[in-house]
Design a protein around this motif. Structure first.
Motif, PDB file in Angstrom:
ATOM      1  N   ARG B 314       0.858  -1.192   0.000  1.00 25.84           N
ATOM      2  CA  ARG B 314       0.000   0.000   0.000  1.00 25.84           C
ATOM      3  C   ARG B 314       0.896   1.245   0.000  1.00 25.84           C
ATOM      4  NH1 ARG B 314      -2.236   0.765   4.341  1.00 25.84           N
ATOM      5  NH2 ARG B 314      -4.245   1.630   3.784  1.00 25.84           N
ATOM      6  N   LEU B 315       0.815   1.996  -1.086  1.00 32.13           N
ATOM      7  CA  LEU B 315       1.721   3.137  -1.287  1.00 32.13           C
ATOM      8  C   LEU B 315       1.006   4.458  -1.062  1.00 32.13           C
ATOM      9  CD1 LEU B 315       4.474   4.252  -2.436  1.00 32.13           C
ATOM     10  CD2 LEU B 315       3.378   4.189  -4.689  1.00 32.13           C
ATOM     11  N   GLY B 316       1.636   5.331  -0.292  1.00 31.66           N
ATOM     12  CA  GLY B 316       1.157   6.702  -0.182  1.00 31.66           C
ATOM     13  C   GLY B 316       1.944   7.599  -1.128  1.00 31.66           C
ATOM     14  N   ILE B 317       1.269   8.582  -1.699  1.00 34.58           N
ATOM     15  CA  ILE B 317       1.925   9.470  -2.670  1.00 34.58           C
ATOM     16  C   ILE B 317       1.675  10.921  -2.279  1.00 34.58           C
ATOM     17  CG2 ILE B 317       1.985  10.213  -5.090  1.00 34.58           C
ATOM     18  CD1 ILE B 317       1.022   7.400  -5.878  1.00 34.58           C
ATOM     19  N   ILE B 318       2.753  11.691  -2.189  1.00 35.37           N
ATOM     20  CA  ILE B 318       2.650  13.132  -1.905  1.00 35.37           C
ATOM     21  C   ILE B 318       3.331  13.877  -3.035  1.00 35.37           C
ATOM     22  CG2 ILE B 318       3.307  14.982  -0.312  1.00 35.37           C
ATOM     23  CD1 ILE B 318       3.335  12.973   1.938  1.00 35.37           C
ATOM     24  N   THR B 319       2.666  14.871  -3.598  1.00 36.13           N
ATOM     25  CA  THR B 319       3.279  15.641  -4.689  1.00 36.13           C
ATOM     26  C   THR B 319       3.020  17.128  -4.484  1.00 36.13           C
ATOM     27  OG1 THR B 319       1.332  15.730  -6.111  1.00 36.13           O
ATOM     28  CG2 THR B 319       2.713  13.773  -6.286  1.00 36.13           C
ATOM     29  N   VAL B 320       3.757  17.927  -5.221  1.00 33.37           N
ATOM     30  CA  VAL B 320       3.496  19.371  -5.198  1.00 33.37           C
ATOM     31  C   VAL B 320       2.703  19.800  -6.418  1.00 33.37           C
ATOM     32  CG1 VAL B 320       5.422  20.070  -3.756  1.00 33.37           C
ATOM     33  CG2 VAL B 320       5.765  19.776  -6.228  1.00 33.37           C
ATOM     34  N   SER B 321       2.388  18.862  -7.291  1.00 32.72           N
ATOM     35  CA  SER B 321       1.587  19.208  -8.464  1.00 32.72           C
ATOM     36  C   SER B 321       0.901  17.946  -8.963  1.00 32.72           C
ATOM     37  CB  SER B 321       2.484  19.798  -9.550  1.00 32.72           C
ATOM     38  OG  SER B 321       1.736  19.991 -10.727  1.00 32.72           O
ATOM     39  N   GLY B 322      -0.376  18.079  -9.307  1.00 27.44           N
ATOM     40  CA  GLY B 322      -1.223  16.938  -9.599  1.00 27.44           C
ATOM     41  C   GLY B 322      -0.682  15.943 -10.614  1.00 27.44           C
ATOM     42  N   GLY B 323      -0.119  16.462 -11.705  1.00 23.41           N
ATOM     43  CA  GLY B 323       0.326  15.594 -12.797  1.00 23.41           C
ATOM     44  C   GLY B 323       1.297  14.521 -12.338  1.00 23.41           C
ATOM     45  N   PHE B 324       2.198  14.898 -11.458  1.00 23.94           N
ATOM     46  CA  PHE B 324       3.187  13.933 -10.972  1.00 23.94           C
ATOM     47  C   PHE B 324       2.515  12.816 -10.181  1.00 23.94           C
ATOM     48  CE2 PHE B 324       5.456  17.886 -11.544  1.00 23.94           C
ATOM     49  CZ  PHE B 324       6.579  17.474 -12.237  1.00 23.94           C
ATOM     50  N   GLY B 325       1.499  13.182  -9.412  1.00 22.14           N
ATOM     51  CA  GLY B 325       0.786  12.181  -8.623  1.00 22.14           C
ATOM     52  C   GLY B 325       0.066  11.184  -9.513  1.00 22.14           C
ATOM     53  N   ILE B 326      -0.531  11.689 -10.569  1.00 24.08           N
ATOM     54  CA  ILE B 326      -1.260  10.800 -11.482  1.00 24.08           C
ATOM     55  C   ILE B 326      -0.278   9.844 -12.152  1.00 24.08           C
ATOM     56  CG2 ILE B 326      -2.733  10.733 -13.514  1.00 24.08           C
ATOM     57  CD1 ILE B 326      -3.556  13.659 -12.681  1.00 24.08           C
ATOM     58  N   GLN B 327       0.855  10.400 -12.570  1.00 22.42           N
ATOM     59  CA  GLN B 327       1.882   9.561 -13.191  1.00 22.42           C
ATOM     60  C   GLN B 327       2.350   8.474 -12.215  1.00 22.42           C
ATOM     61  OE1 GLN B 327       5.672  11.441 -14.144  1.00 22.42           O
ATOM     62  NE2 GLN B 327       5.585  10.595 -16.201  1.00 22.42           N
ATOM     63  N   LEU B 328       2.497   8.841 -10.961  1.00 24.93           N
ATOM     64  CA  LEU B 328       2.911   7.859  -9.950  1.00 24.93           C
ATOM     65  C   LEU B 328       1.847   6.789  -9.715  1.00 24.93           C
ATOM     66  CD1 LEU B 328       4.976   9.758  -7.257  1.00 24.93           C
ATOM     67  CD2 LEU B 328       5.449   7.456  -8.091  1.00 24.93           C
ATOM     68  N   CYS B 329       0.584   7.190  -9.773  1.00 27.19           N
ATOM     69  CA  CYS B 329      -0.497   6.196  -9.661  1.00 27.19           C
ATOM     70  C   CYS B 329      -0.362   5.168 -10.779  1.00 27.19           C
ATOM     71  CB  CYS B 329      -1.860   6.852  -9.790  1.00 27.19           C
ATOM     72  SG  CYS B 329      -2.373   7.766  -8.348  1.00 27.19           S
ATOM     73  N   ASP B 330      -0.126   5.660 -11.985  1.00 22.99           N
ATOM     74  CA  ASP B 330       0.023   4.746 -13.131  1.00 22.99           C
ATOM     75  C   ASP B 330       1.211   3.812 -12.912  1.00 22.99           C
ATOM     76  OD1 ASP B 330      -2.063   6.136 -14.234  1.00 22.99           O
ATOM     77  OD2 ASP B 330      -0.913   7.055 -15.860  1.00 22.99           O
ATOM     78  N   ALA B 331       2.312   4.368 -12.431  1.00 22.41           N
ATOM     79  CA  ALA B 331       3.505   3.544 -12.208  1.00 22.41           C
ATOM     80  C   ALA B 331       3.236   2.511 -11.119  1.00 22.41           C
ATOM     81  CB  ALA B 331       4.689   4.432 -11.838  1.00 22.41           C
ATOM     82  N   ALA B 332       2.559   2.924 -10.049  1.00 22.15           N
ATOM     83  CA  ALA B 332       2.234   1.998  -8.967  1.00 22.15           C
ATOM     84  C   ALA B 332       1.421   0.831  -9.517  1.00 22.15           C
ATOM     85  CB  ALA B 332       1.459   2.723  -7.860  1.00 22.15           C
TER      86      ALA B 332
END
Lengths: 706, 706
Positions: B314-332
């Motif tokens: 279970r991964l938590g993701i913190i970003t300073v801008s939305g796009g990076f978070g979405i990209q990380l969701c895809d990678a996860a």
């Protein structure tokens, strides 16, 4: 928006990216503040146009004469940077239009992304801008720049410690932060950027608009794009088509493909997400490369910026140690590249040059090169000249970083490749920046990891195939337009409709008596299939509404009664139109074809093998309707099922031509009736042996207004 | 080799890696030459032991007293570095043994890799070394080192401009060049290496030996291994089992998986390649992580070296801008990580801290952090404390590189994570080396690309699962041993053999008359299946040798005659044992199970759905025999077919327990008869509903001596 204001908006792209004059509303004297940064950047970048800070409370801003209002500015500025709070933006846009400005950037957030009130405000501003032909970037964006002109209309901190160098790459990003990140990485990677733009909330300028305009610029060869979602599918496809016509490489980072990502994207941008497979289909259709990671995005832009593409997917590999070559073979395989051996005579030749090296492909020069660098030159020459590879990757580990060998090695590679600059030579090495630059200046693409080099070659080959591919999107065939209505159609009605549109079904008729069933059956010849027909019974098998293998007149009468009785018992309220009688289907491979309306791209056609192949193995492919038979063929070839269709374990091939024809025709029907159809299912579509055609055995059309 | 010399060899690992004294045969005064480098390196590294250059033509070598011969050296050296030409090596080894040295390194090439003569020479040297208990590294290798001791017994140019720092990572590489490359990259990446060894031609020390010894060292936590092929499967598995017992992370770069790669590997090392899927199976069985690329190899070693593993996926993701978070969701998603949302109350809490940020997961702090860094601390704290994520990735783009914000940001992240050091916090950033080091020193793992960070979390979770997994390799059950013979077995004979070993078949009997067939059929109950039985007819269906659905005594008599006649006509020379009569198989899901003898790992069991699922979709899994039911279950769960078996679209689940039991039993039978069986095929094995068992319907055993 009418045509002429669209023209004005289009022309104002020029004024936006290469303004002769820039006004800055709310310009700050503090160069570190958002409202002071663009001015500071432009001064630093040597912007040649005229800058007009607008700030009623100052005489000068950052040593440039300031004006009390936009109205007071002594000329009509091409571009206005609006560095003021959201609530004042509407008035500012009105002033821009009144003044006759060509374009404006709205940095402020607080619009559509915050809820209904913000959405309303954004709509009002858009109406003003559209009416006035004002091209607006943002709101909620980081602006834009063009390196050559020195116009740096952004406050992105990516340029805090230096600008990108000029080059033939353009960056278009919905997210300003992501665009800034790309710019930063491009600078690190020695990739020159000519244009950079962030689109934010995309009031009247979206990613598609920017791609289209940039694709038309002679000094742009590569477009790096990033978006979380696309709103207008038609405009997007038009932009990609323009890029294809202009042979510009488009590398797209479309995120939000995963479920969690899609949820995050929807909440973040309120874009309609559209299905991720559909984006994949669009990208494939137009030869756009989809970068899954930032690293891949930059790696490929770097390669494309050199403008040299592989001749084909045949890769030559040169290494100084066997293990690296084997690893590269694996990577090549992973990315669909071939590693064919050198011709035997060439292998012999290399063995005389370097007896202990591997001479097939990979060619392993061994550490012997340290004594005789000419081995490297000769090996490259033989591989290009005699092996004829489409590209060559050389893997040299840390040797280029060696003070003793580095420069000599570069010269040796140069000597071996100088006559083959029509093909990309990629070098894998672990070295510091200066060494890498020196190899780049000698004309090579440098990668730190061999896997990434192989991926880059594969991606370059994909783009090259895209450039060379003829994209014939057929016109929508209005002769296929029907009045479908809002009610569910029975299978018989759906079949009639689709058969009338040229889709292949077995002959069939709906009968309303047992005797009529016998007559119909005898006209087809026994055995036949009989099915209950009702728009209210979608899943016929669940009520026992299908009887197969009816093989005599008696059986036919009895089947008729059974079907009517079952329907009466199990679906007492269904309106029964009668019973369908068709011949038993000939044996073949069962496929499925479907149409679904995508919220962004309209009708999308799907193809696969059906059953668990579709649902468990996800072995399906998609295309936007309409498309022609060649595209349909590519669509079939993309599936693993293609291995079955083209003849598996000695079995004869299926009629792939007929499948392609049927898919293309289905796409035409879907496109002609896009506004009336929510979905179509043809399941199964049986493919007979090559030359014998295909037959859809069942059809469901779900009507639905757009 | 007998047990006591094996013990001596084992103990000599200590003398090899941490020698108290080192002799260098052929030591050169020129520190840049191969024969001068190790000495130069050791002086530079501050080696505390005694060095004895052996060079008959010099008084001193690199300012150290030289000796005319090994014999003249005044003590028994633990380690001898042999820097002389291949033809003199045999004598040198003899001298090492005579002197009582513990270990030696042979750098020279010109042995097994060059052909028969070299192979012979290598064999002779091995015999000398084994007899004398001398542990030999090489020939054709780059030696070894241990950082703590300052013993640098290598001439690898990877250490030309500096050594690696000491650390808990060990590198074991068959290829010296590749090992050097890894060391170079580890140094760049701030990964400390305690031990480094290249094994080359592996005379009497191979990758497995080194892994086993290193796994037993307290100061080693992570082993990076690289090989093109493994020769001794049992020894390799024993080493991996030791590493598992010691909870040491093993990251393996096994190349040669592709066809071209395998050809290159075979020609390069003359290793028996073994099937790549089998390596995958071994790695999975022992929790070894297989790194596909060098970058992945180093990225993961870097993460493992910190010794902190995620609690779960279970991964938590913190970003300073939305796009990076979405990209990380895809990678996860790509790497099998989950991104579940925060509890609603925690989301509310975060919204009060930062109204405009996204508060689900990803948590988007927005650029608001620039005004208030405590938002970052609070977000991390809420995610760890209330979200309970197994790990958190923070994506901060270029902000850490900012002179204004960088250090404050690091402090803020530190404040938010200080109580959660039991879980890894990974940060994605674009920044220079110094900034990265400062974040690393604060305890964070830093990645330049978010995709690579997500992959690292997934790999860490895989290793953690491996640590926690109980590996019960059952003893070989000698009760299952049979005398199989060298002749092909008929289906009936194969069935009898396997049924006797506990594998599930339907009841059946072989009959030699039509009347006996009727009796057999009536004992089963109609309908039955009848098949011709002959060891000479492997593909019965091809000659019409199988008749299904025999449903009466008459049909049974007639089927018997038909089968005998067909065999007589179509296989006139076949020895006919009779006709097999079995009940018709109950309906279920058809799977296949098989055994193949791998040249490296012996009998390997395969499981899949059969037909095009196996051949076109390659949906199969493998395990080395023998294994227990839990391992068999994991093997089933690895296939996509598992989705079908566990109940697809509302259908009942198949008897997966019985499948696992059968696979485990098959693996036991295969292991007990490993030397007699070339392959076994059970096709199909029908899985009934849960609780109702499975039945193999056909069996082929191909005997074959090892």
């Amino acid at each position: 928006m009418n045509d002429s204001s669209a023209d004005i908006l289009w022309n104002n792209f020029e004024r936006a990216f290469r303004p002769q004059s820039v006004a800055i509303l709310g310009a700050s004297n503090d160069a570190t503040r958002i409202s002071g940064r663009a001015l500071h950047y432009m001064k630093k970048a040597g912007y040649q146009g005229r800058i007009y800070p607008v700030n009623p409370s100052r005489e000068t801003v950052q040593e440039i004469k300031a004006y009390a209002s936009l109205d007071a500015v002594p000329e009509v500025p091409d571009m206005v940077l609006i560095c003021i709070a959201a609530e004042k933006v509407k008035d500012a846009i009105r002033e821009c239009v009144a003044k006759g400005a060509g374009a404006a950037v709205i940095y402020a957030s607080g619009f559509a992304e915050t809820g209904e009130a913000g959405k309303q405000l954004q709509q009002e501003i858009r109406a003003l801008a559209d009416a006035g032909g004002l091209r607006v970037f943002g709101p909620n964006c980081l602006g834009l720049l063009s390196t050559q002109s020195g116009f740096i209309g952004t406050f992105s901190s990516a340029f805090d410690d230096g600008f990108v160098s000029n080059g033939n790459v353009a960056v278009v990003s919905q997210s300003g932060a992501y665009g800034g990140h790309l710019a930063y990485l491009c600078r690190e990677r020695n990739v020159g950027i000519g244009y950079w733009v962030s689109t934010g909330n995309e009031l009247n300028t979206d990613v598609a608009d920017c791609i289209k305009w940039l694709a038309c610029q002679d000094d742009v060869s590569v477009i790096m794009a990033f978006a979380e979602g696309i709103r207008d599918g038609d405009k997007f496809i038009d932009a990609l088509r323009t890029a294809h016509e202009q042979r510009k490489a488009v590398i797209f980072g479309k995120v939000g493909g995963s479920e969690a990502g899609s949820v995050a994207a929807t909440s973040h941008t309120a874009s309609l997400a559209g299905s991720d497979e559909v984006y994949d289909a669009v990208f494939r259709q137009y030869g756009v490369y989809r970068a899954r990671t930032t690293e891949e995005h930059v790696d490929l832009a770097y390669a494309c910026s050199r403008g040299v593409y592989p001749l084909d997917r045949r890769l030559g590999i040169i290494t100084v140690s066997g293990g690296f070559g084997i690893q590269l073979c694996d990577a090549a395989d992973r990315y669909g590249l071939e590693v064919p051996p050198l011709p035997p005579a060439s292998q012999e030749k290399l063995k005389t040059i370097n007896p202990f090296g591997g001479a097939g492909n990979p060619c392993d020069t061994t550490a012997g090169v340290l004594n005789d660098m000419s081995i490297i030159s000769k090996t490259f020459r033989v591989m290009y000249e005699e092996g004829g590879y489409g590209s060559v990757i050389g893997s040299f580990t840390m040797l280029p970083a060696s003070p003793t060998y580095g420069a000599r090695m570069c010269d040796a590679i140069q000597a071996g490749t100088v006559d083959y600059k029509d093909r990309p030579t990629l070098l894998c090495m672990a070295a510091g920046k200066e060494v890498i630059r020196s190899y780049e200046e000698a004309g090579f693409l440098v990668y730190s990891d061999s896997d990434r080099a192989a991926l880059a070659v594969s991606a370059l080959a994909y783009l090259k195939d895209g450039f060379d591919k003829e994209i014939n999107v057929p016109d929508i065939d209005l002769a296929l337009r029907r009045d479908i209505g809002a009610q569910m159609l029975s299978e018989a009605a759906a079949q009639r409709l689709l058969a009338g549109a040229g889709l292949p079904f077995l002959p069939s008729g709906v009968v309303c008596s047992a005797e009529a069933a016998v007559t119909a059956a005898e006209s087809h010849g026994y055995p036949v299939v009989m099915k209950i027909v009702s728009p209210d019974i979608l899943h016929k098998t669940e009520i026992g509404g299908v009887i197969l293998n009816v093989d005599s007149a008696d059986a036919c009468r009895s089947a008729y009664q059974t079907l009517i009785e079952r329907a009466g018992t199990k679906a007492p309220h269904a309106h029964i139109e009668g019973v369908l009688v068709t011949p038993m289907a000939p044996k073949g491979i069962e496929t499925i074809m479907g149409v679904n309306r995508d919220p962004v791209f309209g009708p999308v056609v799907m193809f696969g093998l059906g059953g668990i192949f579709t649902e468990l193995f996800e072995d399906v492919s998609f295309r936007i309707a309409p498309f022609d038979e060649s595209e349909a063929r590519r669509m079939i070839e993309e599936t693993r099922a293609y291995g079955l269709l083209k003849g598996f374990r000695g079995k004869p091939a299926a009629d792939i031509d007929a499948l392609a024809r049927t898919l293309a025709q289905l796409s035409q029907f879907a496109a002609a009736n896009a506004d009336q159809i929510s979905s179509i299912d043809l399941n199964p579509v049986v493919a007979l042996e090559a030359g014998r055609g295909v037959f859809a055995l069942d059809a469901v059309i779900v009507p639905g207004e757009k």
